[in-house]
Write an enzyme that holds these catalytic residues in place. Structure first.
Site, PDB file in Angstrom:
ATOM      1  N   GLN B 122      48.184  26.579  86.430  1.00 18.22           N
ATOM      2  CA  GLN B 122      48.446  27.215  87.723  1.00 18.22           C
ATOM      3  C   GLN B 122      49.895  26.930  88.130  1.00 18.22           C
ATOM      4  O   GLN B 122      50.269  25.772  88.285  1.00 18.22           O
ATOM      5  CB  GLN B 122      47.473  26.607  88.739  1.00 18.22           C
ATOM      6  CG  GLN B 122      47.501  27.195  90.114  1.00 18.22           C
ATOM      7  CD  GLN B 122      46.440  26.539  91.001  1.00 18.22           C
ATOM      8  OE1 GLN B 122      45.765  25.598  90.596  1.00 18.22           O
ATOM      9  NE2 GLN B 122      46.301  27.022  92.220  1.00 18.22           N
ATOM     10  N   SER B 125      53.156  25.551  93.121  1.00 22.45           N
ATOM     11  CA  SER B 125      54.104  24.708  93.852  1.00 22.45           C
ATOM     12  C   SER B 125      55.491  24.726  93.217  1.00 22.45           C
ATOM     13  O   SER B 125      55.633  24.923  92.006  1.00 22.45           O
ATOM     14  CB  SER B 125      53.610  23.254  93.865  1.00 22.45           C
ATOM     15  OG  SER B 125      52.426  23.148  94.583  1.00 22.45           O
ATOM     16  N   SER B 157      49.510  21.276  86.140  1.00 25.92           N
ATOM     17  CA  SER B 157      48.616  20.459  85.318  1.00 25.92           C
ATOM     18  C   SER B 157      48.303  21.170  84.005  1.00 25.92           C
ATOM     19  O   SER B 157      48.143  22.389  83.991  1.00 25.92           O
ATOM     20  CB  SER B 157      47.298  20.197  86.054  1.00 25.92           C
ATOM     21  OG  SER B 157      47.550  19.498  87.250  1.00 25.92           O
ATOM     22  N   GLU B 240      38.155  27.219  94.644  1.00 27.38           N
ATOM     23  CA  GLU B 240      38.582  25.841  94.441  1.00 27.38           C
ATOM     24  C   GLU B 240      37.754  24.907  95.306  1.00 27.38           C
ATOM     25  O   GLU B 240      37.469  23.780  94.931  1.00 27.38           O
ATOM     26  CB  GLU B 240      40.069  25.742  94.804  1.00 27.38           C
ATOM     27  CG  GLU B 240      40.694  24.397  94.566  1.00 27.38           C
ATOM     28  CD  GLU B 240      42.205  24.452  94.783  1.00 27.38           C
ATOM     29  OE1 GLU B 240      42.829  25.403  94.296  1.00 27.38           O
ATOM     30  OE2 GLU B 240      42.731  23.554  95.436  1.00 27.38           O
TER      31      GLU B 240
END
Lengths: 325, 380
Positions: B122, B125, B157, B240
């Site tokens: 993902q 950020s 991650s 999520e």
């Protein structure tokens, strides 16, 4: 056999309960009004939903109605009636309030306002063979009033010795454990109803009160206190709601403890947000605060129930998987 | 298939295959070992059929309620069979990709993810866009047949194990905020992508800093609409905060049970220990109950929204309280011991400190509750 009430009917019930209890001048009038609305029949036919609805209203209105007597009597299989009251455990405790010592029963517990005019009381007594419950002449238990912190005097302590011969056996079949679980779920709903009322008062005050040229609700320090209150209320409310379909006594204990903690947190934050006016006798906040302090102690508190649960877990050496999808 | 039957059948299958599914690594295990075993378990579940339930047939699933996926992750986490964080990635990313990708794209790319043959990551950020995600600046410029991406991402991650990345890029003017963001599904082996791992304070290389240097992304990798990426990002949040939270709640439950067993075995039966355990347990159960309600809303097809911030605050509080309680009730263990149990407590204690930071900080969640659920008006 328990019947299921649909959401619309429950909402109607909730508003009529709230109106009846809010209008009643005192606890006996509130009890009478609830009986007139069919509370006792509701408790018998749909105890889970009925209790949740009535006790949420009890908490929201700040009424001193003695509905807990009916919940405990119903769980024990005893008669629910305005002339009948129950003896509740001593503050922060959940074991039976009576203990047999030879020819004497030592009673260390609590009574509701119902006891003042009641004829008989249901008393749980711990013996070598577990807890039995008995009918007792209520006059033997009801001593001089002690004021305590709650101006509404919903509950009072009772510490007396009565002769064992005064105990009359009853034919009722419910267990003390189920009465404790039922009372805890009911009181969880009351605490949450009260916590939601306190949060609502604090929220409105934060919006209405301006300082530094803007509503104090615009300050993050205040917003986060109120947000934390809502989160604890919703977490506790979910567990109290789960008790409707799950009669595990540990879940009921957790519901009471969580609701007590949510009410304590909300009271602390609401007090701070209400600030000066919330410290006066003029604002009604203190009535809910004091009632919360009293109700938190009934059938185990947010301080004592975690100890009870923790001891149980330590003796089992594992944690049960509560709540299934 | 009804959830109760599914849980029973799955449990029997997991028991029968316990030898094959139990992680082979000794001790905490390296990241490489965790990822290899994750893929192994995922593949075994897929091939048995269990891992395909709860996913639509269009992407290789067998259909059925998303509750079935919640149950699989719960059982995997209760039995500690696979890396919990790796397990969450598909739950976070795949449902949204299925919602927003062209059907032929998700039909081609999602099945290998489902089977554990692939991993995805993902790219949200950025160094200057954390809580203020809408200010992101990693830029995609339109070119012949697609986009050219330039910029930087952080806290990504599993990128070194991943084949694809769900990437948010700026396609509008720099000041366009959430209105000028687009979501793309990018191949990690595209020329121009480079990354360097970030070592965390709990001693893992959990995530990386990623650089995009003239990376070409073909136009068929668009998720949703151009400048519609904020909707894609917001679509991810409820997933999520439903299924993956339910899974993490199971992990917390297992670790709490481990703690009870250790404290009990050590003979610490005092009321102070009991109270701390009872208080930690009640919030784990409160979260689990709340999350159960959320799961059922999702399964009933309800649109989940800002109320999932309540779930988020509950689970992060429960997690941090649990590991603080472990530190108190196992005195000196995580600070000074080096056996496996101590290493696990140390690992989980330190990792729990991230819980109030990732996925929207504790403060952002409270801002949302205050604004949207309590209707307190604008902040000053």
């Amino acid at each position: 056999m328990s019947q299921f009430i649909d959401a619309d009917d429950l909402a109607l019930l909730a508003s009529s309960f709230e109106a009846a209890m809010a209008d009643a001048p005192g606890p006996s009038e509130a009890d009478q009004a609830m009986y007139d609305l069919g509370w006792a029949e509701l408790l018998a036919s749909a105890p889970g939903q009925g209790t949740a609805t009535a006790f949420s209203a009890l908490g929201a209105t700040g009424s001193a109605a003695s509905l807990l007597d009916d919940v405990v009597a119903n769980a024990l299989g005893a008669e629910t009636a305005l002339e009948s009251c129950c003896v509740f455990p001593a503050p922060h405790k959940a074991d039976a309030p009576g203990h047999l010592h030879g020819d004497t029963v030592i009673v260390d517990g609590m009574l509701s306002a119902r006891a003042e005019a009641a004829v008989t009381a249901v008393l749980g007594v711990g013996t070598e063979n577990g807890v039995g419950h008995f009918a007792v002449d209520a006059g033997l238990l009801y001593g001089p009033a002690v004021n305590g912190i709650d101006p509404g005097r919903a509950y009072r302590r009772v510490v007396v010795e009565i002769p064992a011969g005064a105990l009359e056996p009853t034919a009722s079949e419910g267990s003390w454990e189920s009465a404790v679980a039922g009372a805890r779920v009911a009181l969880a709903h009351q605490l949450l109803g009260g916590a939601r009322w306190m949060l609502g008062e604090a929220r409105q005050h934060a919006i209405d009160r301006a300082q530094f040229g803007r509503p104090v609700a615009s300050f993050q320090a205040i917003r986060h206190k109120l947000a934390d209150s809502l989160v604890q209320i919703e977490g506790a409310a979910s567990v109290a709601g789960a008790c409707l379909h799950d009669s595990d006594p540990m879940l009921a204990a957790l519901a009471k403890s969580l609701a007590g903690q949510a009410a304590r947190t909300t009271a602390t934050h609401a007090q701070q947000v209400l600030a000066g006016i919330g410290f006066t006798a003029e604002h009604r906040f203190h009535l809910w605060l004091k009632r919360m302090l009293v109700v938190d102690t009934l059938f185990g508190s947010a301080s004592s129930i975690p100890v009870e649960i923790g001891q149980h877990l330590l003796s089992e050496g594992t944690a049960p998987r509560l709540i299934q999808l | 298939m009804d959830p109760e039957t599914f849980r029973r059948d799955l449990g029997a299958w997991l028991d029968d295959n316990a030898n094959d599914l139990t992680p082979p690594y000794e001790g905490i295990g390296s990241m490489d070992a965790h990822m290899a075993h994750y893929s192994h378990v995922k593949r075994a579940l897929f091939d048995s059929g269990f891992g395909r339930y709860g996913w639509p047939e269009s992407v290789g699933g067998l259909g059925g309620s998303p509750l079935l996926r919640a149950i699989i992750g719960e059982e995997i986490n209760f039995r500690d069979l696979a890396d919990p964080n790796a397990w969450t990635m598909i739950e976070v990313l795949a449902p949204t990709v299925i919602d927003f990708a062209p059907p032929e794209l998700s039909a081609r790319l999602v099945p290998p993810f489902l089977r554990g043959d692939e991993m995805w990551c993902q790219g949200f950020s950025e160094p200057d866009a954390g809580s203020d995600l809408a200010s992101l600046s990693c830029r995609a410029a339109e070119t012949d047949g697609g986009w050219v991406v330039n910029g930087q991402k952080i806290w990504t991650s599993f990128i070194e194990y991943s084949q694809r990345c769900v990437l948010l890029v700026r396609t509008g003017q720099p000041e366009s905020a959430h209105r000028g963001i687009t979501a793309l599904l990018v191949d990690i082996d595209s020329p121009g992508i480079s990354y360097s791992p970030i070592e965390t304070m709990h001693g893992r290389r959990d995530f990386a800093e990623v650089h995009f240097d003239d990376v070409f992304v073909p136009s068929d990798r668009l998720l949703g609409e151009v400048n519609g990426g904020w909707r894609v990002a917001m679509d991810i949040l409820p997933y999520e905060r439903s299924t993956t939270f339910w899974h993490r709640g199971a992990l917390l439950h297992r670790r709490f049970s481990d703690l009870v067993a250790q404290v009990s075995a050590a003979g610490n039966r005092g009321d102070a220990a009991a109270k701390a355990l009872g208080q930690a347990f009640q919030w784990i159960v409160a979260f689990r109950s709340r999350s159960r309600d959320t799961q059922h809303q999702l399964a009933a097809g309800e649109q989940l929204g800002v109320e999932t911030s309540v779930d988020k605050i509950l689970i992060t509080s429960a997690e941090q309280q649990l590991f603080e309680t472990a530190r108190d009730l196992l005195p000196g263990v995580m600070e000074f011991d080096d056996d496996l149990a101590a290493a696990l407590w140390r690992n989980d204690y330190l990792y729990s400190k991230a819980a109030t930071i990732y996925g929207g900080t504790a403060e952002i969640q409270r801002n949302i509750v205050a604004r949207r659920l309590l209707d307190l008006g604008p902040e000053s």
